[in-house]
Design an enzyme around this catalytic site. Structure first.
Site, mmCIF file in Angstrom:
data_model
loop_
_atom_site.group_PDB
_atom_site.id
_atom_site.type_symbol
_atom_site.label_atom_id
_atom_site.label_comp_id
_atom_site.label_asym_id
_atom_site.label_seq_id
_atom_site.Cartn_x
_atom_site.Cartn_y
_atom_site.Cartn_z
ATOM 1 N N VAL A 62 -2.940 -19.526 72.531
ATOM 2 C CA VAL A 62 -2.643 -18.141 72.925
ATOM 3 C C VAL A 62 -0.544 -18.558 72.347
ATOM 4 C CG1 VAL A 62 -3.962 -17.315 74.367
ATOM 5 C CG2 VAL A 62 -1.511 -18.030 74.975
ATOM 6 N N CYS A 63 -0.333 -17.435 71.297
ATOM 7 C CA CYS A 63 1.105 -16.954 71.330
ATOM 8 C C CYS A 63 1.504 -15.815 71.381
ATOM 9 C CB CYS A 63 0.935 -18.001 69.446
ATOM 10 S SG CYS A 63 0.890 -16.144 68.328
ATOM 11 N N ARG A 64 2.339 -15.555 70.640
ATOM 12 C CA ARG A 64 2.823 -13.493 70.641
ATOM 13 C C ARG A 64 1.805 -12.861 70.471
ATOM 14 N NH1 ARG A 64 5.679 -9.547 68.791
ATOM 15 N NH2 ARG A 64 6.787 -8.356 70.362
ATOM 16 N N LEU A 90 -0.435 -12.489 73.163
ATOM 17 C CA LEU A 90 -0.067 -12.796 75.057
ATOM 18 C C LEU A 90 -0.072 -10.964 74.573
ATOM 19 C CD1 LEU A 90 1.741 -15.323 75.958
ATOM 20 C CD2 LEU A 90 -0.935 -14.799 76.270
#
Length: 111
Positions: A62-64, A90
């Protein structure tokens, strides 16, 4: 390379045993809000640190919004890790009402 991708709705709640959530955002983003129990290794450090990752049946990266995590997932797949990128990152996780935790006394948020 085709990178396996999961939408937030496709991620079981609660998260299953055997699933590692790997957050590849920067330190300030991590402190602001992250998935409880996730492991934090910023993308730029992943090449040097991926061997530190706990063993898992599958790794959800996951990242932004899903761009950095796509690079990380591709790298991990090349290393033989069963990795999946979280589509929408996210931002999508939070929008779907899935919980985040933060370091410190502020409410969690996605930077």
């Amino acid at each position: 390379m085709d990178i396996p991708t999961a939408s937030v709705s496709g991620v079981p709640d609660p998260l299953p045993d055997g699933l590692l959530v790997l957050d590849v955002r920067e330190d300030d983003e991590w402190r602001a809000g992250h998935v409880e129990g996730s492991v934090h290794v910023p993308l730029m450090q992943l090449g040097a640190r991926y061997a530190e990752l706990p063993d898992a049946e599958q790794t959800l990266v996951v990242c932004r919004v899903g761009n950095r995590s796509a690079y990380a997932a591709a790298f991990l797949i090349q290393q033989g890790v069963e990795a999946v990128n979280l589509d929408g990152g996210l931002v999508a996780w939070e929008s779907a009402g899935r919980p985040l935790v933060a370091d410190g006394d502020h409410p969690p948020m996605v930077l």
